[in-house]
Design an enzyme around this catalytic site. Structure first.
Site, PDB file in Angstrom:
ATOM      1  CG  ASP A 103      -2.362   0.580   0.869  1.00 44.50           C
ATOM      2  OD1 ASP A 103      -2.572   0.925  -0.321  1.00 44.50           O
ATOM      3  OD2 ASP A 103      -3.131   0.544   2.065  1.00 44.50           O
ATOM      4  CD  GLU A 118     -12.893   1.203   2.875  1.00 47.75           C
ATOM      5  OE1 GLU A 118     -11.565   0.961   2.292  1.00 47.75           O
ATOM      6  OE2 GLU A 118     -12.661   1.299   4.050  1.00 47.75           O
ATOM      7  CE  LYS A 157      -5.231  -0.831  -0.778  1.00 43.39           C
ATOM      8  NZ  LYS A 157      -5.619   0.555  -0.255  1.00 43.39           N
TER       9      LYS A 157
END
Ligand code: KIV
Length: 288
Positions: free
Chosen positions: A91, A190, A121
Protein backbone atom coordinates in the site's frame (compact mmCIF):
# COMPACT_ATOMS: atom_id res chain seq x y z
CA UNK A 1 6.11 -25.31 5.25
CA UNK A 2 2.73 -24.54 3.80
CA UNK A 3 0.30 -27.42 3.41
CA UNK A 4 -1.60 -25.59 0.69
CA UNK A 5 -1.83 -27.84 -2.40
CA UNK A 6 -0.50 -25.10 -4.70
CA UNK A 7 2.01 -23.78 -2.16
CA UNK A 8 4.83 -23.25 -4.63
CA UNK A 9 2.77 -21.50 -7.31
CA UNK A 10 2.83 -17.73 -6.84
CA UNK A 11 -0.42 -16.02 -7.89
CA UNK A 12 0.24 -13.45 -10.58
CA UNK A 13 -1.96 -10.75 -12.12
CA UNK A 14 -2.93 -13.16 -14.94
CA UNK A 15 -4.10 -15.77 -12.39
CA UNK A 16 -6.33 -13.20 -10.68
CA UNK A 17 -7.82 -12.18 -14.05
CA UNK A 18 -8.44 -15.85 -14.85
CA UNK A 19 -10.26 -16.25 -11.52
CA UNK A 20 -12.62 -13.40 -12.46
CA UNK A 21 -13.17 -14.86 -15.95
CA UNK A 22 -13.98 -18.27 -14.43
CA UNK A 23 -16.24 -16.80 -11.73
CA UNK A 24 -13.95 -17.98 -8.89
CA UNK A 25 -14.18 -15.65 -5.89
CA UNK A 26 -10.92 -14.05 -4.76
CA UNK A 27 -10.01 -13.90 -1.04
CA UNK A 28 -7.81 -11.07 0.23
CA UNK A 29 -6.67 -10.13 3.72
CA UNK A 30 -4.21 -7.73 5.29
CA UNK A 31 -1.03 -8.90 7.03
CA UNK A 32 1.92 -6.90 8.33
CA UNK A 33 4.43 -9.39 9.75
CA UNK A 34 6.27 -12.65 9.07
CA UNK A 35 4.14 -14.85 11.41
CA UNK A 36 0.84 -13.31 10.27
CA UNK A 37 1.82 -13.94 6.65
CA UNK A 38 2.81 -17.56 7.30
CA UNK A 39 -0.64 -18.09 8.82
CA UNK A 40 -2.73 -16.49 6.06
CA UNK A 41 -0.65 -18.04 3.25
CA UNK A 42 -0.95 -21.46 4.92
CA UNK A 43 -4.72 -20.92 5.07
CA UNK A 44 -4.74 -20.43 1.29
CA UNK A 45 -5.54 -16.72 0.95
CA UNK A 46 -5.22 -15.45 -2.64
CA UNK A 47 -4.02 -11.88 -1.99
CA UNK A 48 -2.22 -10.33 0.99
CA UNK A 49 -2.43 -6.56 1.34
CA UNK A 50 0.27 -4.95 3.43
CA UNK A 51 -2.18 -2.12 4.00
CA UNK A 52 -1.61 1.25 5.55
CA UNK A 53 -4.21 0.09 8.10
CA UNK A 54 -0.87 -0.97 9.62
CA UNK A 55 -0.85 2.50 11.21
CA UNK A 56 -4.02 1.83 13.20
CA UNK A 57 -3.89 -1.88 14.01
CA UNK A 58 -0.13 -2.33 14.58
CA UNK A 59 1.43 1.10 15.19
CA UNK A 60 -1.30 2.68 17.33
CA UNK A 61 -1.96 5.78 15.18
CA UNK A 62 -5.39 7.40 15.24
CA UNK A 63 -5.81 6.84 11.48
CA UNK A 64 -3.75 5.89 8.41
CA UNK A 65 -2.55 9.41 7.57
CA UNK A 66 0.78 9.41 9.52
CA UNK A 67 2.08 6.14 7.99
CA UNK A 68 5.46 6.59 6.27
CA UNK A 69 7.25 4.90 3.37
CA UNK A 70 9.85 3.47 5.77
CA UNK A 71 7.14 1.90 7.91
CA UNK A 72 5.49 0.34 4.85
CA UNK A 73 8.82 -0.97 3.57
CA UNK A 74 9.75 -2.44 6.96
CA UNK A 75 6.48 -4.38 7.05
CA UNK A 76 6.40 -5.45 3.38
CA UNK A 77 9.83 -7.13 3.57
CA UNK A 78 9.00 -9.79 6.23
CA UNK A 79 5.67 -10.51 4.51
CA UNK A 80 7.51 -11.18 1.24
CA UNK A 81 9.91 -13.53 3.06
CA UNK A 82 7.03 -15.57 4.53
CA UNK A 83 4.78 -16.04 1.52
CA UNK A 84 4.84 -18.84 -1.06
CA UNK A 85 1.58 -18.50 -2.93
CA UNK A 86 -0.42 -15.33 -2.23
CA UNK A 87 -0.09 -12.25 -4.44
CA UNK A 88 1.33 -9.46 -2.22
CA UNK A 89 0.11 -5.89 -2.59
CA UNK A 90 2.08 -3.04 -1.02
CA UNK A 91 0.00 0.00 0.00
CA UNK A 92 1.26 3.49 -0.82
CA UNK A 93 0.99 5.74 2.24
CA UNK A 94 -0.66 9.15 2.15
CA UNK A 95 1.48 11.81 0.42
CA UNK A 96 3.81 9.21 -1.12
CA UNK A 97 2.03 9.51 -4.52
CA UNK A 98 -0.08 12.67 -4.26
CA UNK A 99 2.49 15.28 -5.30
CA UNK A 100 3.64 14.32 -8.79
CA UNK A 101 3.94 11.43 -11.22
CA UNK A 102 7.68 11.38 -10.60
CA UNK A 103 7.19 11.11 -6.84
CA UNK A 104 4.57 8.37 -7.30
CA UNK A 105 6.74 6.27 -9.65
CA UNK A 106 9.79 6.68 -7.38
CA UNK A 107 7.89 5.53 -4.28
CA UNK A 108 6.00 2.75 -6.08
CA UNK A 109 9.43 1.59 -7.29
CA UNK A 110 10.77 1.50 -3.73
CA UNK A 111 7.90 -0.70 -2.46
CA UNK A 112 8.06 -2.96 -5.54
CA UNK A 113 11.84 -3.21 -6.07
CA UNK A 114 13.24 -2.88 -2.53
CA UNK A 115 10.18 -4.28 -0.71
CA UNK A 116 9.61 -7.11 -3.17
CA UNK A 117 5.80 -6.96 -3.30
CA UNK A 118 3.98 -8.10 -6.47
CA UNK A 119 1.98 -4.91 -7.02
CA UNK A 120 1.19 -1.59 -5.37
CA UNK A 121 -2.12 0.01 -4.35
CA UNK A 122 -3.09 3.63 -3.92
CA UNK A 123 -6.34 5.39 -3.06
CA UNK A 124 -8.17 7.69 -5.46
CA UNK A 125 -10.30 7.87 -8.58
CA UNK A 126 -10.25 9.65 -11.94
CA UNK A 127 -8.06 12.49 -10.64
CA UNK A 128 -5.29 9.91 -10.18
CA UNK A 129 -5.36 8.60 -13.77
CA UNK A 130 -1.98 10.21 -14.68
CA UNK A 131 -0.43 8.64 -11.56
CA UNK A 132 -1.86 5.20 -12.39
CA UNK A 133 -0.66 5.50 -15.99
CA UNK A 134 2.84 6.56 -14.95
CA UNK A 135 3.27 3.69 -12.45
CA UNK A 136 1.80 1.19 -14.92
CA UNK A 137 4.09 2.45 -17.70
CA UNK A 138 7.07 2.01 -15.35
CA UNK A 139 6.20 -1.70 -15.27
CA UNK A 140 4.61 -1.91 -11.82
CA UNK A 141 1.15 -3.51 -11.51
CA UNK A 142 -1.38 -1.04 -10.06
CA UNK A 143 -4.26 -1.95 -7.73
CA UNK A 144 -6.84 0.86 -7.48
CA UNK A 145 -8.91 1.75 -4.39
CA UNK A 146 -12.15 3.73 -4.81
CA UNK A 147 -15.39 4.46 -2.95
CA UNK A 148 -14.47 5.36 0.60
CA UNK A 149 -10.77 6.23 0.66
CA UNK A 150 -9.67 6.35 4.33
CA UNK A 151 -6.58 8.53 3.74
CA UNK A 152 -8.87 11.37 2.59
CA UNK A 153 -11.93 10.52 4.71
CA UNK A 154 -11.78 14.01 6.22
CA UNK A 155 -12.60 15.41 2.74
CA UNK A 156 -15.56 13.03 2.51
CA UNK A 157 -17.15 14.13 5.77
CA UNK A 158 -15.76 11.12 7.66
CA UNK A 159 -15.98 7.35 7.22
CA UNK A 160 -19.23 7.39 5.24
CA UNK A 161 -20.74 5.12 2.59
CA UNK A 162 -20.02 6.58 -0.87
CA UNK A 163 -22.05 6.52 -4.11
CA UNK A 164 -25.49 6.63 -2.51
CA UNK A 165 -27.09 9.19 -4.87
CA UNK A 166 -27.37 8.74 -8.66
CA UNK A 167 -24.71 11.40 -9.31
CA UNK A 168 -22.37 10.02 -6.65
CA UNK A 169 -22.85 6.47 -7.99
CA UNK A 170 -22.04 7.64 -11.54
CA UNK A 171 -18.90 9.30 -10.22
CA UNK A 172 -17.70 6.08 -8.54
CA UNK A 173 -18.42 4.12 -11.76
CA UNK A 174 -16.45 6.74 -13.73
CA UNK A 175 -13.56 6.28 -11.26
CA UNK A 176 -13.60 2.52 -11.89
CA UNK A 177 -13.67 2.85 -15.68
CA UNK A 178 -10.99 5.55 -15.69
CA UNK A 179 -8.59 3.52 -13.53
CA UNK A 180 -9.16 0.40 -15.62
CA UNK A 181 -8.37 2.40 -18.78
CA UNK A 182 -5.25 3.78 -17.06
CA UNK A 183 -3.92 0.25 -16.56
CA UNK A 184 -5.09 -0.75 -13.06
CA UNK A 185 -5.32 -4.56 -12.88
CA UNK A 186 -7.80 -4.73 -9.97
CA UNK A 187 -9.92 -2.45 -7.79
CA UNK A 188 -10.86 -2.26 -4.13
CA UNK A 189 -14.46 -1.05 -3.78
CA UNK A 190 -14.82 0.28 -0.24
CA UNK A 191 -18.12 1.16 1.47
CA UNK A 192 -20.45 1.55 -1.51
CA UNK A 193 -23.99 0.18 -2.00
CA UNK A 194 -23.93 -3.43 -3.17
CA UNK A 195 -26.15 -2.56 -6.17
CA UNK A 196 -23.49 -0.11 -7.41
CA UNK A 197 -20.67 -2.61 -6.75
CA UNK A 198 -22.57 -5.18 -8.87
CA UNK A 199 -22.83 -2.76 -11.82
CA UNK A 200 -19.13 -1.83 -11.57
CA UNK A 201 -18.15 -5.51 -11.32
CA UNK A 202 -20.12 -6.29 -14.48
CA UNK A 203 -18.78 -3.26 -16.39
CA UNK A 204 -15.05 -3.70 -15.72
CA UNK A 205 -12.96 -6.63 -16.94
CA UNK A 206 -10.57 -6.41 -13.97
CA UNK A 207 -11.40 -8.04 -10.60
CA UNK A 208 -13.26 -5.97 -8.01
CA UNK A 209 -12.53 -6.71 -4.36
CA UNK A 210 -15.14 -5.46 -1.92
CA UNK A 211 -14.80 -4.20 1.63
CA UNK A 212 -18.31 -3.06 2.42
CA UNK A 213 -19.16 -3.53 -1.28
CA UNK A 214 -21.53 -6.51 -0.98
CA UNK A 215 -21.47 -10.05 -2.27
CA UNK A 216 -21.42 -9.32 -6.02
CA UNK A 217 -17.78 -8.19 -6.08
CA UNK A 218 -15.27 -10.64 -7.58
CA UNK A 219 -13.67 -11.03 -4.14
CA UNK A 220 -13.63 -9.73 -0.58
CA UNK A 221 -10.98 -8.18 1.65
CA UNK A 222 -10.90 -7.69 5.43
CA UNK A 223 -8.33 -6.30 7.83
CA UNK A 224 -6.78 -9.31 9.64
CA UNK A 225 -7.14 -7.75 13.10
CA UNK A 226 -10.86 -7.07 12.50
CA UNK A 227 -11.53 -10.65 11.41
CA UNK A 228 -9.58 -12.09 14.36
CA UNK A 229 -11.13 -9.77 16.94
CA UNK A 230 -7.76 -8.17 17.71
CA UNK A 231 -8.77 -4.54 17.10
CA UNK A 232 -11.29 -3.38 19.68
CA UNK A 233 -11.36 0.40 19.06
CA UNK A 234 -14.26 0.16 16.60
CA UNK A 235 -15.76 -2.42 14.24
CA UNK A 236 -17.26 -1.18 10.95
CA UNK A 237 -20.62 -2.64 9.82
CA UNK A 238 -18.93 -4.51 6.94
CA UNK A 239 -16.66 -6.54 9.24
CA UNK A 240 -17.42 -10.13 10.21
CA UNK A 241 -15.53 -11.04 13.38
CA UNK A 242 -14.61 -14.75 13.15
CA UNK A 243 -12.95 -15.24 16.53
CA UNK A 244 -11.99 -13.38 19.69
CA UNK A 245 -8.21 -13.78 19.48
CA UNK A 246 -7.72 -10.76 21.78
CA UNK A 247 -9.52 -12.43 24.68
CA UNK A 248 -7.98 -15.86 24.05
CA UNK A 249 -4.49 -14.30 24.06
CA UNK A 250 -5.19 -12.30 27.25
CA UNK A 251 -6.43 -15.54 28.85
CA UNK A 252 -3.28 -17.42 27.77
CA UNK A 253 -1.01 -14.74 29.27
CA UNK A 254 -3.11 -14.67 32.48
CA UNK A 255 -2.69 -18.44 32.75
CA UNK A 256 1.09 -18.06 32.35
CA UNK A 257 1.18 -15.41 35.11
CA UNK A 258 -0.82 -17.67 37.44
CA UNK A 259 1.49 -20.64 36.62
CA UNK A 260 4.58 -18.56 37.43
CA UNK A 261 3.07 -17.30 40.67
CA UNK A 262 1.90 -20.81 41.65
CA UNK A 263 5.16 -22.49 40.58
CA UNK A 264 3.34 -24.85 38.23
CA UNK A 265 5.52 -23.51 35.41
CA UNK A 266 8.15 -24.60 34.53
CA UNK A 267 7.15 -28.24 35.06
CA UNK A 268 9.53 -31.19 34.88
CA UNK A 269 9.13 -31.45 31.07
CA UNK A 270 10.31 -27.83 30.64
CA UNK A 271 13.41 -28.25 32.84
CA UNK A 272 16.92 -29.67 32.29
CA UNK A 273 18.57 -32.26 34.57
CA UNK A 274 22.09 -33.24 35.41
CA UNK A 275 23.05 -36.91 35.64
CA UNK A 276 21.91 -38.07 39.12
CA UNK A 277 25.41 -39.27 40.11
CA UNK A 278 26.82 -35.80 39.43
CA UNK A 279 24.35 -33.88 41.58
CA UNK A 280 26.04 -34.68 44.90
CA UNK A 281 29.51 -34.04 43.35
CA UNK A 282 28.32 -30.69 42.13
CA UNK A 283 27.03 -29.67 45.56
CA UNK A 284 30.35 -30.67 47.15
CA UNK A 285 32.34 -28.87 44.46
CA UNK A 286 30.42 -25.66 44.87
CA UNK A 287 30.48 -25.79 48.69
CA UNK A 288 34.30 -25.61 48.78
O1 KIV B 1 -5.01 -0.42 4.34
C1 KIV B 1 -5.89 -1.28 4.25
O2 KIV B 1 -5.96 -2.23 5.03
C2 KIV B 1 -6.85 -1.15 3.16
C3 KIV B 1 -8.02 -2.07 3.21
C4 KIV B 1 -9.03 -1.51 4.14
C5 KIV B 1 -8.58 -2.33 1.86
O3 KIV B 1 -6.70 -0.34 2.33
Amino acid sequence: MSSHPEATKKLLVADLHKMKAEGKKISMITAYSYPQSLIVDEAGIDIILVGDSLGMVELGYRDTVPVTMDEMLNHIKPVVKAVNRAHIVGDMPFMSYNISEEQAVTNAGILYKDGGCDSIKFEGGKEFVPIAEAIHKAGIPVFGHIGLTPQTAAMMGGFKVQGKSIDAAKSVLDDALALEAAGAFALILEAIPQQLAKIITEKVKIPTIGIGGGVHCDGQVLVLHDLLGLFKRFTPKFVKVYTDAYTSQVDAVKEFIADVQGESFPAAEHSFNMKKELVEDLKRALER
